[in-house]
Design a protein around this motif. Structure first.
Motif, PDB file in Angstrom:
ATOM      1  N   GLY A 100       0.833  -1.191   0.000  1.00 38.27           N
ATOM      2  CA  GLY A 100       0.000   0.000   0.000  1.00 38.27           C
ATOM      3  C   GLY A 100       0.869   1.243   0.000  1.00 38.27           C
ATOM      4  O   GLY A 100       1.917   1.273  -0.657  1.00 38.27           O
ATOM      5  N   LEU A 101       0.456   2.250   0.746  1.00 36.73           N
ATOM      6  CA  LEU A 101       1.232   3.481   0.820  1.00 36.73           C
ATOM      7  C   LEU A 101       1.261   3.932   2.272  1.00 36.73           C
ATOM      8  O   LEU A 101       0.209   4.095   2.901  1.00 36.73           O
ATOM      9  N   ALA A 102       2.479   4.134   2.790  1.00 37.15           N
ATOM     10  CA  ALA A 102       2.613   4.617   4.162  1.00 37.15           C
ATOM     11  C   ALA A 102       2.084   6.044   4.251  1.00 37.15           C
ATOM     12  O   ALA A 102       1.979   6.741   3.234  1.00 37.15           O
ATOM     13  N   ALA A 109      -0.575   8.757  10.480  1.00 34.87           N
ATOM     14  CA  ALA A 109      -1.843   8.264  11.043  1.00 34.87           C
ATOM     15  C   ALA A 109      -2.827   9.393  11.340  1.00 34.87           C
ATOM     16  O   ALA A 109      -4.028   9.154  11.445  1.00 34.87           O
ATOM     17  N   GLY A 110      -2.314  10.607  11.464  1.00 35.99           N
ATOM     18  CA  GLY A 110      -3.210  11.712  11.797  1.00 35.99           C
ATOM     19  C   GLY A 110      -3.641  12.549  10.615  1.00 35.99           C
ATOM     20  O   GLY A 110      -4.677  13.201  10.667  1.00 35.99           O
ATOM     21  N   THR A 111      -2.839  12.559   9.551  1.00 34.86           N
ATOM     22  CA  THR A 111      -3.063  13.565   8.515  1.00 34.86           C
ATOM     23  C   THR A 111      -3.670  13.020   7.226  1.00 34.86           C
ATOM     24  O   THR A 111      -4.089  13.800   6.376  1.00 34.86           O
ATOM     25  N   VAL A 112      -3.697  11.714   7.057  1.00 35.27           N
ATOM     26  CA  VAL A 112      -4.247  11.169   5.816  1.00 35.27           C
ATOM     27  C   VAL A 112      -5.700  10.748   6.062  1.00 35.27           C
ATOM     28  O   VAL A 112      -5.952   9.845   6.852  1.00 35.27           O
ATOM     29  N   PRO A 113      -6.645  11.416   5.403  1.00 36.41           N
ATOM     30  CA  PRO A 113      -8.061  11.083   5.631  1.00 36.41           C
ATOM     31  C   PRO A 113      -8.351   9.624   5.261  1.00 36.41           C
ATOM     32  O   PRO A 113      -7.688   9.046   4.401  1.00 36.41           O
ATOM     33  N   MET A 114      -9.341   9.050   5.909  1.00 34.19           N
ATOM     34  CA  MET A 114      -9.664   7.635   5.723  1.00 34.19           C
ATOM     35  C   MET A 114      -9.934   7.301   4.262  1.00 34.19           C
ATOM     36  O   MET A 114      -9.558   6.229   3.784  1.00 34.19           O
ATOM     37  N   ASN A 115     -10.603   8.201   3.549  1.00 36.71           N
ATOM     38  CA  ASN A 115     -11.069   7.850   2.203  1.00 36.71           C
ATOM     39  C   ASN A 115      -9.980   7.897   1.140  1.00 36.71           C
ATOM     40  O   ASN A 115     -10.229   7.530  -0.001  1.00 36.71           O
ATOM     41  N   VAL A 116      -8.766   8.348   1.489  1.00 33.07           N
ATOM     42  CA  VAL A 116      -7.689   8.319   0.494  1.00 33.07           C
ATOM     43  C   VAL A 116      -6.550   7.388   0.912  1.00 33.07           C
ATOM     44  O   VAL A 116      -5.490   7.369   0.299  1.00 33.07           O
ATOM     45  N   ARG A 117      -6.761   6.606   1.953  1.00 39.40           N
ATOM     46  CA  ARG A 117      -5.689   5.722   2.422  1.00 39.40           C
ATOM     47  C   ARG A 117      -5.498   4.505   1.518  1.00 39.40           C
ATOM     48  O   ARG A 117      -6.451   4.033   0.898  1.00 39.40           O
ATOM     49  N   GLN A 118      -4.265   4.037   1.480  1.00 42.06           N
ATOM     50  CA  GLN A 118      -3.963   2.761   0.823  1.00 42.06           C
ATOM     51  C   GLN A 118      -3.281   1.894   1.877  1.00 42.06           C
ATOM     52  O   GLN A 118      -2.080   1.675   1.849  1.00 42.06           O
ATOM     53  N   ASP A 119      -4.095   1.466   2.838  1.00 41.77           N
ATOM     54  CA  ASP A 119      -3.624   0.814   4.054  1.00 41.77           C
ATOM     55  C   ASP A 119      -3.455  -0.688   3.788  1.00 41.77           C
ATOM     56  O   ASP A 119      -4.425  -1.416   3.614  1.00 41.77           O
ATOM     57  N   ALA A 120      -2.190  -1.125   3.773  1.00 40.65           N
ATOM     58  CA  ALA A 120      -1.913  -2.530   3.439  1.00 40.65           C
ATOM     59  C   ALA A 120      -2.453  -3.486   4.498  1.00 40.65           C
ATOM     60  O   ALA A 120      -2.833  -4.615   4.184  1.00 40.65           O
ATOM     61  N   LEU A 121      -2.511  -3.046   5.753  1.00 37.66           N
ATOM     62  CA  LEU A 121      -2.974  -3.953   6.815  1.00 37.66           C
ATOM     63  C   LEU A 121      -4.494  -4.095   6.803  1.00 37.66           C
ATOM     64  O   LEU A 121      -5.021  -5.186   7.049  1.00 37.66           O
ATOM     65  N   ALA A 122      -5.202  -2.998   6.516  1.00 35.31           N
ATOM     66  CA  ALA A 122      -6.661  -3.111   6.398  1.00 35.31           C
ATOM     67  C   ALA A 122      -7.008  -4.031   5.223  1.00 35.31           C
ATOM     68  O   ALA A 122      -7.899  -4.880   5.327  1.00 35.31           O
ATOM     69  N   ALA A 123      -6.270  -3.888   4.119  1.00 35.16           N
ATOM     70  CA  ALA A 123      -6.495  -4.779   2.970  1.00 35.16           C
ATOM     71  C   ALA A 123      -6.210  -6.227   3.352  1.00 35.16           C
ATOM     72  O   ALA A 123      -6.994  -7.134   3.048  1.00 35.16           O
ATOM     73  N   ALA A 124      -5.104  -6.448   4.042  1.00 34.56           N
ATOM     74  CA  ALA A 124      -4.743  -7.815   4.459  1.00 34.56           C
ATOM     75  C   ALA A 124      -5.804  -8.389   5.395  1.00 34.56           C
ATOM     76  O   ALA A 124      -6.140  -9.579   5.315  1.00 34.56           O
TER      77      ALA A 124
END
Lengths: 429, 429
Positions: A228-230, A233-248
């Motif tokens: 994903g993309l690091a 945790a505070g500044t990237v809004p939820m709707n633009v995240r590329q969170d590898a752990l949530a995907a996993a």
């Protein structure tokens, strides 16, 4: 059942207690291939075999082999047995029960002066767990013609080669081809049957002492990498995240759901790592393992395809990348329907409902389908089904009824077709 | 916009390039509190301040303080600024832009011979990131009266105490109370405003150069421990598993979903570990971190309650245990509505649509609400919003328009109430 009715179980558990003392790291139980403790356990088992009326000794790979000769000429061979070795910090019954229980059967047959229409061979395989050399099922692979001589050069943790260990044990590493039971000279093997503690909770949960194995599961293992993309945790809004752990996480739940909904499958994610691994950074790289097993190879392969397809969907939807490539595949070893029926009859003869179940774990029997039909009898595993652990348990009652069922099988098995074939061969000679 | 129209941006970026050369590990940018590079950067900034027409020097904690005296007597103080220090391997604009941009404003005011109805203080805080001593926001905590003198005994990686480092820098660690701007003698501080690179992608994604911060988010951090039951990946049927990792996966997805559905929240699981961590063993123990932030403390607290409740539900349904206890909590620092409106006016005056957004990251301004109203101006962060990383970028155009907006704010800010209050105080004396 009162204690008076236990004919075999109490003795078998006592023998297992003795064998547990042949360990490399008492008070834990650990016994690896070609160790001093392998020799102590082997000598003890050979003593039990001889005492039961069998001829017995080591083969060139340190497998312990006892023979109870048939009561008729030109008889084929039925093989049974399991492994003498253990994992580190093991229980007392995994493997050993499948050697001790048939010895008790032969002892009883011998006491009655009864011979069978086939030669019964009981084998204590030197290695199944693969702890010492990282090669599993060494004994059964050699006997089933699946041994690769390159493995002789494998080294243990102390740098000792398998070749040297076998020689030091008193064996002959270069005689590996002579062990192949598909060769002439040993007598034709018409069946391999194995009695084994279940190592799972199915019989325990259903309050059954015994079960008939339908197949030893095949397995596929994958390493999955999600990229994903690091981000902060505070500044990237939820709707633009590329969170590898949530995907996993979504992928892990899919493995669980798919296997839960599809009968004979089990699927496990046992390892996971997330990087950079900081509390306040969105995970960029996640790696996890997937282990899928089934007694049905088609179902397992279609599960792997479904998992890969769904992983791609999840990754696409979440804007991450995923690689999910199998690196290990082992086909299932189905048990012979006719032998299964004979074990079912043997269980029913004990007054127990007949339960068929797959074996998720591998066993010596899985090496033999190229040689002959196989079958397995499972015995209830206490303590929630835990195995490969000191808290593995089996009751004397269960050991007893399993041995009675095995004896019933041996007494009723008729190797008709193979007797004819052996006779034909003699005729041709 | 053509290059001709850039009045401040090009110079500011050049100054940031110079400051990036004062680094402990070139070619990377790392500048920690009370280091040699702190002194080099401080001396450079003091030079810029003096060149802009300010009096400037270090305070007792190594904070760089410049003053542009008011054009009227008994004037209050407006403070602005940000931090001179950096994380390891940092970008060039985080912190420093908030010092350089107001210096450019003062230089312009001074060039025009213009004084303000308040004294403008620009502060380059010695430490915000907390890299050296593990205490963040040392400079702003000291100035806002939030400093704990026990921190003076904290040691860096080489065993040097903060007390010793401040003294070696030429400061006076025991003078911490004198820095507290709530005390008389410095002039009354009526506002703290901070200009800062966004460190996130919101403005970038909306194609906006500037934004008004509504609040600096508060945060709650939890360590979550899930305890299931280990088991053989092949032998334990899916429907009787107590898989700690599958449970954790469901929890991780709930954190994501809940925060996604609830406007101002962000929630992150950045760390995870699963034991025993073998491919063929069902995970028994999983530990993961949860970081939840919001500009709205009530929403954050109710999110934590919802997360804890859902974790319990998931655990109950799956037959695992869960502990999810917050170990860190920081309340939000809301920005003053009146100051926000003035920044909105300043942005609108540049012909830019006004966007309000929360700050998920912490900033020096968050220490000041006990002293005075605060406000923040955010400047677009390039490269997907990445910060705390060498690829952090800001364009000269954005630096320029941000400085023009800040200048507009300074030129229009009227500290009426406080001027009256200061006059009254004088009357009473």
């Amino acid at each position: 059942m009162t204690n008076d009715e236990i004919r075999f179980g109490t003795d078998i558990l006592k023998q297992a207690d003795v064998l547990a003392t042949f360990t490399e790291d008492a008070p834990r139980v650990t016994r690896t291939y070609c160790s001093k403790e392998h020799k102590l356990a082997g000598d003890y088992l050979i003593g039990l075999m001889r005492d039961a009326g069998m001829s017995a000794g080591y083969d060139a790979f340190g497998n312990i082999v006892g023979r109870y000769e048939a009561g008729v000429p030109f008889a084929p061979v039925v093989m049974t047995g399991s492994h003498q070795d253990s994992v580190r910090n093991a229980g007392k019954y995994d493997g050993l029960f499948g050697i001790l229980s048939p010895i008790a059967c032969v002892k009883e047959l011998n006491r009655q002066g009864k011979r069978l229409p086939y030669t019964l061979e009981i084998v204590g395989f030197g290695d199944e767990e693969g702890v010492r050399f990282g090669v599993t099922l060494i004994g059964s692979k050699a006997m089933a013609g699946n041994f690769d001589p390159a493995w002789l050069e494998k080294k243990d943790a102390n740098g000792v080669r398998m070749r040297e260990a076998i020689a030091a044990f008193g064996g002959d590493p270069d005689a590996w081809q002579s062990l192949d039971r598909r060769n002439e000279g040993h007598g034709e093997v018409v069946a391999f049957v194995e009695s084994h503690i279940e190592q799972g909770p199915t019989l325990l949960n259903e309050n059954l002492a015994l079960g008939v194995v339908t197949a030893i599961a095949g397995a596929t293992r994958m390493t999955v990498r999600v990229t994903g993309l690091a981000g902060h945790a505070g500044t990237v809004p939820m709707n633009v995240r590329q969170d590898a752990l949530a995907a996993a996480s979504e992928m892990i739940l899919f493995v669980e759901r798919h296997c839960r909904e599809n009968g004979s499958l089990v699927g496990t994610v046992g390892r996971i790592a997330a990087l950079p691994g900081a509390i306040n950074v969105i995970p960029q790289d996640v790696e996890f393992s997937v282990d899928v097993r089934s007694g049905d190879d088609l179902m397992r392969r279609s599960a792997i395809e479904a998992i890969q397809a769904e992983f791609s969907e999840i990754a696409k939807r979440r804007g991450v990348r995923v690689e999910a490539n199998p690196y290990f595949e082992l086909n299932a070893a189905p048990c012979d329907p006719d032998l299964q029926q004979q074990f079912a009859d043997a269980i029913a003869a004990q007054g127990i409902p007949v339960r068929h179940l797959p074996s998720g774990a591998g066993h010596d029997a899985m090496e033999f389908p190229k040689v002959c039909p196989i079958a397995m009898l499972f015995v209830r595993c206490g303590n929630g089904g835990i195995s490969h652990h000191p808290s593995e348990t089996m009751t004397a009652e269960d050991a007893d009824i399993a041995t009675k069922a095995l004896l019933h099988f041996f007494e009723n098995y008729q190797p008709r077709a193979f007797v004819a074939s052996a006779a034909q061969r003699v005729d041709r000679s």
